[in-house]
Design a protein around this motif. Structure first.
Motif, mmCIF file in Angstrom:
data_model
loop_
_atom_site.group_PDB
_atom_site.id
_atom_site.type_symbol
_atom_site.label_atom_id
_atom_site.label_comp_id
_atom_site.label_asym_id
_atom_site.label_seq_id
_atom_site.Cartn_x
_atom_site.Cartn_y
_atom_site.Cartn_z
ATOM 1 N N UNK A 182 -20.382 54.030 46.031
ATOM 2 C CA UNK A 182 -19.725 55.212 45.282
ATOM 3 C C UNK A 182 -18.160 55.165 45.199
ATOM 4 N N UNK A 183 -17.711 54.229 46.418
ATOM 5 C CA UNK A 183 -16.095 53.934 46.992
ATOM 6 C C UNK A 183 -15.790 53.059 46.115
ATOM 7 N N UNK A 184 -14.856 53.655 44.615
ATOM 8 C CA UNK A 184 -15.199 52.204 43.405
ATOM 9 C C UNK A 184 -13.036 52.976 43.600
ATOM 10 N N UNK A 185 -12.501 53.226 44.222
ATOM 11 C CA UNK A 185 -11.003 52.852 44.374
ATOM 12 C C UNK A 185 -10.192 52.654 45.602
ATOM 13 N N UNK A 186 -9.530 52.097 45.269
ATOM 14 C CA UNK A 186 -8.907 51.247 46.398
ATOM 15 C C UNK A 186 -8.291 52.804 47.882
ATOM 16 N N UNK A 187 -8.018 53.780 47.218
ATOM 17 C CA UNK A 187 -8.084 55.642 48.380
ATOM 18 C C UNK A 187 -9.235 55.364 49.087
ATOM 19 N N UNK A 188 -10.662 55.579 48.067
ATOM 20 C CA UNK A 188 -11.897 55.586 48.628
ATOM 21 C C UNK A 188 -12.130 55.141 49.875
ATOM 22 N N UNK A 189 -12.113 53.317 49.545
ATOM 23 C CA UNK A 189 -12.179 52.905 50.374
ATOM 24 C C UNK A 189 -11.558 52.748 51.433
ATOM 25 N N UNK A 190 -10.631 52.425 51.547
ATOM 26 C CA UNK A 190 -9.065 52.865 52.918
ATOM 27 C C UNK A 190 -9.792 53.642 53.592
ATOM 28 N N UNK A 191 -10.289 55.080 53.008
ATOM 29 C CA UNK A 191 -10.450 55.959 53.764
ATOM 30 C C UNK A 191 -12.113 56.265 54.060
ATOM 31 N N UNK A 192 -12.823 55.466 53.506
ATOM 32 C CA UNK A 192 -14.207 55.463 54.078
ATOM 33 C C UNK A 192 -14.149 54.002 54.943
ATOM 34 N N UNK A 193 -13.170 53.461 55.329
ATOM 35 C CA UNK A 193 -13.478 52.248 56.620
ATOM 36 C C UNK A 193 -12.175 52.758 57.296
ATOM 37 N N UNK A 194 -11.679 53.757 57.546
ATOM 38 C CA UNK A 194 -11.179 54.580 58.393
ATOM 39 C C UNK A 194 -11.577 55.087 59.151
ATOM 40 N N UNK A 195 -12.379 56.398 58.673
ATOM 41 C CA UNK A 195 -13.281 57.211 59.579
ATOM 42 C C UNK A 195 -14.547 56.687 60.002
ATOM 43 N N UNK A 196 -15.360 55.974 59.205
ATOM 44 C CA UNK A 196 -16.834 54.626 60.009
ATOM 45 C C UNK A 196 -15.447 53.583 60.738
ATOM 46 N N UNK A 197 -14.180 52.898 61.197
ATOM 47 C CA UNK A 197 -14.256 51.887 61.756
ATOM 48 C C UNK A 197 -14.018 53.064 63.455
ATOM 49 N N UNK A 198 -13.280 54.643 63.050
ATOM 50 C CA UNK A 198 -12.854 55.508 64.441
ATOM 51 C C UNK A 198 -14.484 56.236 64.992
ATOM 52 N N UNK A 199 -15.064 56.216 64.049
ATOM 53 C CA UNK A 199 -16.861 56.373 64.607
ATOM 54 C C UNK A 199 -16.603 55.009 65.579
ATOM 55 N N UNK A 200 -17.423 54.915 64.717
ATOM 56 C CA UNK A 200 -17.536 53.428 65.769
ATOM 57 C C UNK A 200 -16.934 52.807 67.064
ATOM 58 N N UNK A 201 -15.788 52.584 66.924
ATOM 59 C CA UNK A 201 -14.338 52.592 68.374
ATOM 60 C C UNK A 201 -15.198 53.439 69.090
ATOM 61 N N UNK A 202 -15.410 55.052 68.868
ATOM 62 C CA UNK A 202 -15.637 55.814 69.614
ATOM 63 C C UNK A 202 -16.848 55.549 70.472
ATOM 64 N N UNK A 203 -17.756 55.423 69.324
ATOM 65 C CA UNK A 203 -19.165 55.189 70.448
ATOM 66 C C UNK A 203 -19.202 53.693 70.831
#
Length: 285
Positions: A182-203
């Motif tokens: 559902x991420x159709x804009x650069x802003x939405x994809x950027x925020x998703x990537x940041x959120x997911x990346x943080x969670x994965x590094x912490x995991x």
């Protein structure tokens, strides 16, 4: 949050984030907030104190790079937790969203404001003892109110802590895939990537935390520690290091989302379950 120009290491190389008794130290402090961020922190304190009605909230906290003193102006976000005396309502969540948006708009020094809501009962419950309770006691810095950390135990870097903090990674995959679709804009994809990346590094870090025997929230260090403990998985180590970069300086590229969500995350979720088991189910409601 780490590794860009002007960033100072969060801990010295030999520091494992532990107190003298071997328990995990609280990582932030009011005096570590840099001068650039002091106005937005003060505004958050004032706004939150009156945002939820008379006598509410019970307490509020900062977490993340701002209270650790590693935030970068214009790059880092402001992370807040509010503990209410009763369970958050739909209206409370709407107020939280409005307050976060207003702070983000008024203070360009932060790139986004995140505001979590919980109840005192939940944070002090047995079910949340090694998740929400640990979060408050070790990763949050009091902003105002009665500090709930005083009613919580001291924590050690155990497999139990690893399981209860990040042992539900597999449950996040469907949500992330839906968000990516559902991420159709650069802003939405950027925020998703940041959120997911943080969670994965912490995991990835908490996966190896009990073997290392300490705690850190530094993303670069977390990725390095994962690599140290998985020398036979160079591809996964490289992916975790790439995720640490995306967490600090996110990109809207769909290839980043694919690597994180479709490749690294499923492997990490399966490995986590094999090593530590799955997080205990939470009570319904």
């Amino acid at each position: 949050m780490a590794g860009t120009a002007g960033h100072a290491p969060e801990t010295t190389p030999g520091d494992k984030g532990l107190a003298a008794d071997g328990t995990i130290r609280r990582e932030g402090a009011p005096e570590r907030v840099r001068a650039d961020f002091a106005p937005v922190v003060e505004a958050a304190r004032v706004r939150l104190a009156g945002a939820f009605g008379p006598g509410r909230p019970h307490s509020a906290y900062l977490y993340g790079s701002v209270p650790r003193g590693t935030a970068i102006p214009g790059v880092s976000d402001l992370d807040l937790l509010v503990a209410l005396d009763d369970e958050p309502t739909a209206r409370d969540r709407a107020v939280a969203e409005e307050t976060a948006a207003a702070l983000d708009s008024a203070f360009p020094v932060v790139d986004g404001v995140g505001l979590l809501l919980s109840s005192v009962r939940s944070l002090l419950s047995e079910a949340e003892r090694h998740d929400g309770g640990f979060f408050v006691a070790c990763l949050c810095t009091p902003l105002f109110g009665d500090d709930l950390a005083l009613r919580l135990p001291r924590y050690r870097p155990t497999s139990l802590l690893a399981r209860e903090t990040n042992g539900d990674l597999a449950l996040a995959l469907p949500r992330w895939r839906a968000a990516a679709a559902g991420a159709t804009t650069d802003e939405a994809r950027l925020r998703l990537n940041r959120r997911v990346a943080r969670r994965l590094v912490r995991s990835a870090f908490t996966l190896v935390m009990p073997r290392w025997g300490g705690w850190t929230s530094d993303l670069d260090r977390s990725a390095g520690l994962f690599a140290d403990h998985y020398p036979d998985r160079p591809v996964r180590a490289a992916q975790v290091r790439a995720a640490a970069v995306l967490a600090r300086t996110p990109s809207p590229a769909p290839s980043g989302s694919a690597m994180l969500i479709e490749d690294l995350a499923p492997w990490l979720a399966a490995e986590y379950t094999a090593v530590h088991g799955t997080k205990a189910p939470r009570p319904a409601g």
